[in-house]
Design a protein around this motif. Sequence first.
Motif, PDB file in Angstrom:
ATOM      1  N   ALA A  91      -4.183 -16.171  -2.546  1.00  0.00           N
ATOM      2  CA  ALA A  91      -5.135 -15.059  -2.538  1.00  0.00           C
ATOM      3  C   ALA A  91      -5.187 -14.450  -3.933  1.00  0.00           C
ATOM      4  O   ALA A  91      -4.356 -14.770  -4.796  1.00  0.00           O
ATOM      5  CB  ALA A  91      -4.712 -13.991  -1.538  1.00  0.00           C
ATOM      6  N   VAL A  92      -6.140 -13.571  -4.113  1.00  0.00           N
ATOM      7  CA  VAL A  92      -6.132 -12.700  -5.289  1.00  0.00           C
ATOM      8  C   VAL A  92      -5.357 -11.443  -4.887  1.00  0.00           C
ATOM      9  O   VAL A  92      -5.628 -10.849  -3.842  1.00  0.00           O
ATOM     10  CB  VAL A  92      -7.550 -12.334  -5.751  1.00  0.00           C
ATOM     11  CG1 VAL A  92      -7.479 -11.395  -6.962  1.00  0.00           C
ATOM     12  CG2 VAL A  92      -8.338 -13.588  -6.092  1.00  0.00           C
ATOM     13  N   TYR A  93      -4.409 -11.048  -5.718  1.00  0.00           N
ATOM     14  CA  TYR A  93      -3.560  -9.899  -5.425  1.00  0.00           C
ATOM     15  C   TYR A  93      -3.942  -8.730  -6.333  1.00  0.00           C
ATOM     16  O   TYR A  93      -4.117  -8.891  -7.556  1.00  0.00           O
ATOM     17  CB  TYR A  93      -2.090 -10.270  -5.609  1.00  0.00           C
ATOM     18  CG  TYR A  93      -1.564 -11.096  -4.477  1.00  0.00           C
ATOM     19  CD1 TYR A  93      -1.898 -12.441  -4.361  1.00  0.00           C
ATOM     20  CD2 TYR A  93      -0.748 -10.538  -3.492  1.00  0.00           C
ATOM     21  CE1 TYR A  93      -1.451 -13.209  -3.295  1.00  0.00           C
ATOM     22  CE2 TYR A  93      -0.283 -11.304  -2.425  1.00  0.00           C
ATOM     23  CZ  TYR A  93      -0.641 -12.625  -2.335  1.00  0.00           C
ATOM     24  OH  TYR A  93      -0.191 -13.379  -1.276  1.00  0.00           O
ATOM     25  N   TYR A  94      -4.064  -7.575  -5.718  1.00  0.00           N
ATOM     26  CA  TYR A  94      -4.454  -6.356  -6.407  1.00  0.00           C
ATOM     27  C   TYR A  94      -3.412  -5.271  -6.158  1.00  0.00           C
ATOM     28  O   TYR A  94      -2.785  -5.239  -5.098  1.00  0.00           O
ATOM     29  CB  TYR A  94      -5.788  -5.822  -5.873  1.00  0.00           C
ATOM     30  CG  TYR A  94      -6.942  -6.776  -5.932  1.00  0.00           C
ATOM     31  CD1 TYR A  94      -7.162  -7.702  -4.923  1.00  0.00           C
ATOM     32  CD2 TYR A  94      -7.846  -6.735  -6.995  1.00  0.00           C
ATOM     33  CE1 TYR A  94      -8.236  -8.576  -4.965  1.00  0.00           C
ATOM     34  CE2 TYR A  94      -8.928  -7.590  -7.043  1.00  0.00           C
ATOM     35  CZ  TYR A  94      -9.122  -8.510  -6.022  1.00  0.00           C
ATOM     36  OH  TYR A  94     -10.192  -9.369  -6.071  1.00  0.00           O
ATOM     37  N   CYS A  95      -3.278  -4.383  -7.106  1.00  0.00           N
ATOM     38  CA  CYS A  95      -2.470  -3.191  -6.855  1.00  0.00           C
ATOM     39  C   CYS A  95      -3.334  -1.964  -7.079  1.00  0.00           C
ATOM     40  O   CYS A  95      -4.279  -1.964  -7.878  1.00  0.00           O
ATOM     41  CB  CYS A  95      -1.232  -3.131  -7.740  1.00  0.00           C
ATOM     42  SG  CYS A  95      -1.520  -2.569  -9.416  1.00  0.00           S
ATOM     43  N   THR A  96      -3.052  -0.941  -6.322  1.00  0.00           N
ATOM     44  CA  THR A  96      -3.684   0.355  -6.506  1.00  0.00           C
ATOM     45  C   THR A  96      -2.912   1.358  -5.663  1.00  0.00           C
ATOM     46  O   THR A  96      -1.855   1.061  -5.136  1.00  0.00           O
ATOM     47  CB  THR A  96      -5.176   0.319  -6.123  1.00  0.00           C
ATOM     48  OG1 THR A  96      -5.774   1.586  -6.475  1.00  0.00           O
ATOM     49  CG2 THR A  96      -5.390   0.047  -4.647  1.00  0.00           C
ATOM     50  N   THR A  97      -3.448   2.525  -5.531  1.00  0.00           N
ATOM     51  CA  THR A  97      -2.785   3.537  -4.716  1.00  0.00           C
ATOM     52  C   THR A  97      -2.921   3.200  -3.236  1.00  0.00           C
ATOM     53  O   THR A  97      -3.706   2.337  -2.838  1.00  0.00           O
ATOM     54  CB  THR A  97      -3.413   4.912  -4.974  1.00  0.00           C
ATOM     55  OG1 THR A  97      -4.823   4.821  -4.720  1.00  0.00           O
ATOM     56  CG2 THR A  97      -3.193   5.365  -6.403  1.00  0.00           C
ATOM     57  N   PHE A  98      -2.132   3.888  -2.420  1.00  0.00           N
ATOM     58  CA  PHE A  98      -2.292   3.818  -0.986  1.00  0.00           C
ATOM     59  C   PHE A  98      -2.512   5.233  -0.485  1.00  0.00           C
ATOM     60  O   PHE A  98      -1.623   6.076  -0.666  1.00  0.00           O
ATOM     61  CB  PHE A  98      -1.090   3.197  -0.304  1.00  0.00           C
ATOM     62  CG  PHE A  98      -1.198   3.185   1.188  1.00  0.00           C
ATOM     63  CD1 PHE A  98      -0.599   4.174   1.952  1.00  0.00           C
ATOM     64  CD2 PHE A  98      -1.961   2.215   1.819  1.00  0.00           C
ATOM     65  CE1 PHE A  98      -0.733   4.190   3.324  1.00  0.00           C
ATOM     66  CE2 PHE A  98      -2.097   2.218   3.203  1.00  0.00           C
ATOM     67  CZ  PHE A  98      -1.484   3.206   3.949  1.00  0.00           C
TER      68      PHE A  98
END
Length: 113
Positions: A91-98
Motif C-alpha cells: 500500500a501507500v503509507y501516510y502519516c498525519t494526525t488522528f
Amino acid sequence: QVQLVESGGGLVQPGGSLRLSCAASRSIFSGYTMGWYCQAPGKQRELVATITIGGSTYYTDSVKGRFTISRSNAKNTVYLQMNSLKPEDTAVYYCTTFPPKNWGQGTQVTVSS
C-alpha cells in the motif's frame, strides 16, 4: 507551514522489514495524536496505528504484533517499524494526525517475492 514528509518505503520480500519515517511540521505534530494510514490499490485509506503525545498506542488487528509505532517529540517525527511483512501490506503509507487533517504524499510499500 503545514508539512508532512514520509520516507522509508520500498520493495521488500515477504517476511522482511521496513522502517517508515514521517517528518512533520511543528504546527501539526505538537500536541496531537499521530497516526499511520495506508491505502492499497482500489481500496479506501484506512488507519494502521496511532500514538498519543504520551506514547499510548493503538494498532489495527491486522498489524498487531508485527508493526510498532513510535514518535520523537523533540524531532517532530513519527516512525512505523514494520516486521514480518506480508503481500497484503502492500500500500501507500501516510502519516498525519488522528483524526486526520492534512496529508503528505505518502511512501509506497510493496511486499513481493
